[in-house]
Enzyme design. Sequence first.
Site, PDB file in Angstrom:
ATOM      1  N   GLY A 110     -12.072  89.535 -78.404  1.00 18.04           N
ATOM      2  CA  GLY A 110     -11.432  89.810 -79.691  1.00 18.04           C
ATOM      3  C   GLY A 110     -11.643  91.242 -80.164  1.00 18.04           C
ATOM      4  O   GLY A 110     -12.433  92.001 -79.609  1.00 18.04           O
ATOM      5  N   ASP A 111     -10.892  91.604 -81.175  1.00 18.26           N
ATOM      6  CA  ASP A 111     -11.052  92.853 -81.923  1.00 18.26           C
ATOM      7  C   ASP A 111     -10.295  92.601 -83.228  1.00 18.26           C
ATOM      8  O   ASP A 111     -10.139  91.432 -83.619  1.00 18.26           O
ATOM      9  CB  ASP A 111     -10.476  94.046 -81.128  1.00 18.26           C
ATOM     10  CG  ASP A 111     -10.900  95.402 -81.698  1.00 18.26           C
ATOM     11  OD1 ASP A 111     -12.030  95.837 -81.433  1.00 18.26           O
ATOM     12  OD2 ASP A 111     -10.114  96.017 -82.440  1.00 18.26           O
TER      13      ASP A 111
ATOM     14  N   LYS B 223      -9.230  97.979 -72.899  1.00 29.18           N
ATOM     15  CA  LYS B 223      -8.812  97.514 -74.230  1.00 29.18           C
ATOM     16  C   LYS B 223      -7.364  97.077 -74.143  1.00 29.18           C
ATOM     17  O   LYS B 223      -6.622  97.554 -73.281  1.00 29.18           O
ATOM     18  CB  LYS B 223      -8.937  98.653 -75.256  1.00 29.18           C
ATOM     19  CG  LYS B 223      -9.046  98.159 -76.682  1.00 29.18           C
ATOM     20  CD  LYS B 223     -10.466  97.746 -77.007  1.00 29.18           C
ATOM     21  CE  LYS B 223     -10.597  97.154 -78.373  1.00 29.18           C
ATOM     22  NZ  LYS B 223     -12.017  97.016 -78.738  1.00 29.18           N
TER      23      LYS B 223
ATOM     24  N   SER C 196     -20.826  89.412 -75.256  1.00 30.93           N
ATOM     25  CA  SER C 196     -19.721  88.936 -74.415  1.00 30.93           C
ATOM     26  C   SER C 196     -20.175  88.884 -72.955  1.00 30.93           C
ATOM     27  O   SER C 196     -19.851  87.937 -72.229  1.00 30.93           O
ATOM     28  CB  SER C 196     -18.525  89.893 -74.512  1.00 30.93           C
ATOM     29  OG  SER C 196     -17.730  89.609 -75.635  1.00 30.93           O
TER      30      SER C 196
ATOM     31  N   THR D 100     -21.848  91.556 -83.171  1.00 34.30           N
ATOM     32  CA  THR D 100     -21.583  92.977 -83.443  1.00 34.30           C
ATOM     33  C   THR D 100     -22.297  93.404 -84.730  1.00 34.30           C
ATOM     34  O   THR D 100     -22.982  94.439 -84.765  1.00 34.30           O
ATOM     35  CB  THR D 100     -20.070  93.246 -83.540  1.00 34.30           C
ATOM     36  OG1 THR D 100     -19.430  92.652 -82.409  1.00 34.30           O
ATOM     37  CG2 THR D 100     -19.775  94.726 -83.577  1.00 34.30           C
TER      38      THR D 100
HETATM   39  P1  NDP Z   1     -11.329  91.784 -88.217  1.00 36.39           P
HETATM   40  O1  NDP Z   1      -9.888  91.621 -87.939  1.00 36.39           O
HETATM   41  O2  NDP Z   1     -12.200  90.588 -88.265  1.00 36.39           O
HETATM   42  O3  NDP Z   1     -11.535  92.577 -89.591  1.00 36.39           O
HETATM   43  C1  NDP Z   1     -10.975  93.839 -89.779  1.00 36.39           C
HETATM   44  C2  NDP Z   1     -11.340  94.333 -91.171  1.00 36.39           C
HETATM   45  O4  NDP Z   1     -10.999  95.695 -91.283  1.00 36.39           O
HETATM   46  C3  NDP Z   1     -10.572  93.613 -92.257  1.00 36.39           C
HETATM   47  O5  NDP Z   1     -11.325  93.584 -93.445  1.00 36.39           O
HETATM   48  C4  NDP Z   1      -9.336  94.491 -92.401  1.00 36.39           C
HETATM   49  O6  NDP Z   1      -8.680  94.387 -93.658  1.00 36.39           O
HETATM   50  C5  NDP Z   1      -9.934  95.870 -92.238  1.00 36.39           C
HETATM   51  N1  NDP Z   1      -8.932  96.759 -91.669  1.00 36.39           N
HETATM   52  C6  NDP Z   1      -8.333  96.634 -90.476  1.00 36.39           C
HETATM   53  N2  NDP Z   1      -7.438  97.603 -90.286  1.00 36.39           N
HETATM   54  C7  NDP Z   1      -7.452  98.346 -91.373  1.00 36.39           C
HETATM   55  C8  NDP Z   1      -6.758  99.502 -91.753  1.00 36.39           C
HETATM   56  N3  NDP Z   1      -5.814 100.068 -90.977  1.00 36.39           N
HETATM   57  N4  NDP Z   1      -7.057 100.044 -92.952  1.00 36.39           N
HETATM   58  C9  NDP Z   1      -7.998  99.478 -93.739  1.00 36.39           C
HETATM   59  N5  NDP Z   1      -8.685  98.369 -93.426  1.00 36.39           N
HETATM   60  C10 NDP Z   1      -8.428  97.816 -92.261  1.00 36.39           C
HETATM   61  O7  NDP Z   1     -11.851  92.826 -87.118  1.00 36.39           O
HETATM   62  P2  NDP Z   1     -13.341  93.106 -86.633  1.00 36.39           P
HETATM   63  O8  NDP Z   1     -14.314  92.898 -87.732  1.00 36.39           O
HETATM   64  O9  NDP Z   1     -13.518  92.401 -85.357  1.00 36.39           O
HETATM   65  O10 NDP Z   1     -13.251  94.663 -86.275  1.00 36.39           O
HETATM   66  C11 NDP Z   1     -13.588  95.681 -87.200  1.00 36.39           C
HETATM   67  C12 NDP Z   1     -13.901  96.966 -86.464  1.00 36.39           C
HETATM   68  O11 NDP Z   1     -15.022  96.745 -85.594  1.00 36.39           O
HETATM   69  C13 NDP Z   1     -12.794  97.508 -85.559  1.00 36.39           C
HETATM   70  O12 NDP Z   1     -12.859  98.916 -85.556  1.00 36.39           O
HETATM   71  C14 NDP Z   1     -13.183  96.984 -84.182  1.00 36.39           C
HETATM   72  O13 NDP Z   1     -12.638  97.787 -83.152  1.00 36.39           O
HETATM   73  C15 NDP Z   1     -14.691  97.120 -84.271  1.00 36.39           C
HETATM   74  N6  NDP Z   1     -15.462  96.295 -83.345  1.00 36.39           N
HETATM   75  C16 NDP Z   1     -15.300  94.942 -83.268  1.00 36.39           C
HETATM   76  C17 NDP Z   1     -16.083  94.202 -82.431  1.00 36.39           C
HETATM   77  C18 NDP Z   1     -15.998  92.718 -82.373  1.00 36.39           C
HETATM   78  O14 NDP Z   1     -16.778  92.121 -81.652  1.00 36.39           O
HETATM   79  N7  NDP Z   1     -15.112  92.062 -83.107  1.00 36.39           N
HETATM   80  C19 NDP Z   1     -17.056  94.829 -81.538  1.00 36.39           C
HETATM   81  C20 NDP Z   1     -17.209  96.255 -81.735  1.00 36.39           C
HETATM   82  C21 NDP Z   1     -16.418  96.938 -82.600  1.00 36.39           C
HETATM   83  P3  NDP Z   1      -7.281  93.615 -93.747  1.00 36.39           P
HETATM   84  O15 NDP Z   1      -7.588  92.161 -93.540  1.00 36.39           O
HETATM   85  O16 NDP Z   1      -6.769  93.921 -95.087  1.00 36.39           O
HETATM   86  O17 NDP Z   1      -6.428  94.177 -92.641  1.00 36.39           O
HETATM   87  O1  2IT Z   2     -14.893  97.095 -79.503  1.00 38.95           O
HETATM   88  C1  2IT Z   2     -15.545  96.191 -78.926  1.00 38.95           C
HETATM   89  O2  2IT Z   2     -16.589  96.429 -78.319  1.00 38.95           O
HETATM   90  C2  2IT Z   2     -15.029  94.813 -79.003  1.00 38.95           C
HETATM   91  N1  2IT Z   2     -14.013  94.588 -79.671  1.00 38.95           N
HETATM   92  C3  2IT Z   2     -15.712  93.709 -78.262  1.00 38.95           C
HETATM   93  C4  2IT Z   2     -15.250  93.664 -76.835  1.00 38.95           C
HETATM   94  C5  2IT Z   2     -15.754  92.508 -76.034  1.00 38.95           C
HETATM   95  O3  2IT Z   2     -15.353  92.442 -74.857  1.00 38.95           O
HETATM   96  O4  2IT Z   2     -16.519  91.671 -76.520  1.00 38.95           O
END
Ligand code: NDP
Ligand code: 2IT
Length: 450
Positions: free
Chosen positions: A165-166, A126, A382, A210
Amino acid sequence: MQDYISEVLSKVEAKNANEKEFCQAVYEVLHTLKPVVEKHPEYEKTALLERLVEPERIIMFRVPWVDDKGVVHVNRGYRVQFSGAIGPYKGGLRFHENVNLSIIKFLGFEQIFKNALTGLPIGGAKGGSDFNPKGKSDNEIMRFCQSFMNELQRHIGHNLDVPAGDIGVGAREIGYLFGQYRKIKNAYEAGVLTGKALEYGGSLVRKEATGFGLMYFMHCMLEKHGIDIKDKTVTISGSGNVAIYAAQKAMEMGAKVVAMSDSNGCIYDKNGIDLDEIKRIKEVERLRIKEYLKKHPDAKYSENIEGKTPAVYEIPAQIVLPCATQNDINLQTAQLLTKNGVLAIGEGANMPTDNEAIEYFINNNVLLAPAKAANAGGVATSALEMSQNSMRYSWSYEEVDHKLKEIMVNIYKSCLMAINEYNLGINYSAAANIAGFKKVASAMMEQGII
Ligand code: NDP
Ligand code: 2IT
């Protein structure tokens, strides 16, 4: 054998005392491994757990960049290459102001087991930065990404480490990162990053993967426990990439999504959320979720209050999908959700439920689909993107979606096998830890003490 596990946990806590999230993630995994470690005394002899909790490599670096007014800023960049036992390091990059080493280490540690569960050859990593992308112009984002890649490029590669991304990193950021990597290396190594746009080597369904994968896993779990997802009320914490496509698939499955949120607050629409409007607000305009009220004045908006349960969890729902950030659900929130009749939790985010809340749900018969298993569809797709890049070929939407579904069903089956083998009841969290750990541990034993 508990002694060996307790001993390792004490060492981790002593050595990383200021890394709260990392210690939490290690505790959550290790305390479920007793029955496996008991069967394998060689793990203790080869210090397997001690090796597993120590990242293979931690990279930290300076990221200087200039904003649109000419002011110079300095952020900190991270890449934690946690375990390469089963494949090249793989895992996302997070850009968020609260990023620190503890958060990147917990995410990297979780990624090891998640990636093993996919059945695909990817190790765990990460990275990210404490850079806050909110309110920045496209040019500022681009300059930040270029500076970040100036350093990161030394440490990644399609056979070495493949970021994606994340939070705060989507297709726009991956594009700028890829452009800079290509320029520095003077070579087209498409498989060095995933989550790319379709025009230059991205995979169909990666954007949706996801959220879709989460719902494929939920469908398996709910069906097994005799719950029909149709007409169930769903609330979702978050409105980013994971939240949006979880909502879309939940709706396709016949559920009613009534609430979504961002870090400021939540909208509740009793008629069901208008997802096209959420996509416009979040994916196109990058605005606050409150904007939803302009088109839907009948919906309700509740602001989050610091130190209180996030507003989205105040709304009664049968299925709750935390898709925002870590430690979103604590014991108090778990009690509230249970009192309001929740049947199942689906962890789209990483570690959204703290350890006390997990225990409470399990003891109160609430099903919990753990992140390592339930949100693995993103990284799995991915890995499919990497395969397509290696082949210089691309699969159709239907082909990728079919593979994703198959992977999620297999992950569910792996969890079920662990549940049956170790008598875990409805403890899917322990099951996912055990199933992921077994594969990584065997690979580590095969490869000797490294
Ligand atoms: P995005 O940046 O697209 O969206 C994040 C969302 O979560 C936004 O609505 C954001 O609100 C909210 N958020 C983020 N941080 C906080 C916080 N500290 N408190 C409250 N709300 C928060 O990210 P993703 O959708 O990609 O990721 C969301 C979650 O999913 C994370 O935990 C990530 O690790 C996990 N994840 C993502 C994957 C992926 O492929 N993208 C894969 C597997 C897991 P705001 O805009 O107001 O910050
Ligand atoms: O938390 C996760 O699994 C991700 N943000 C996706 C990682 C990836 O390599 O696609």
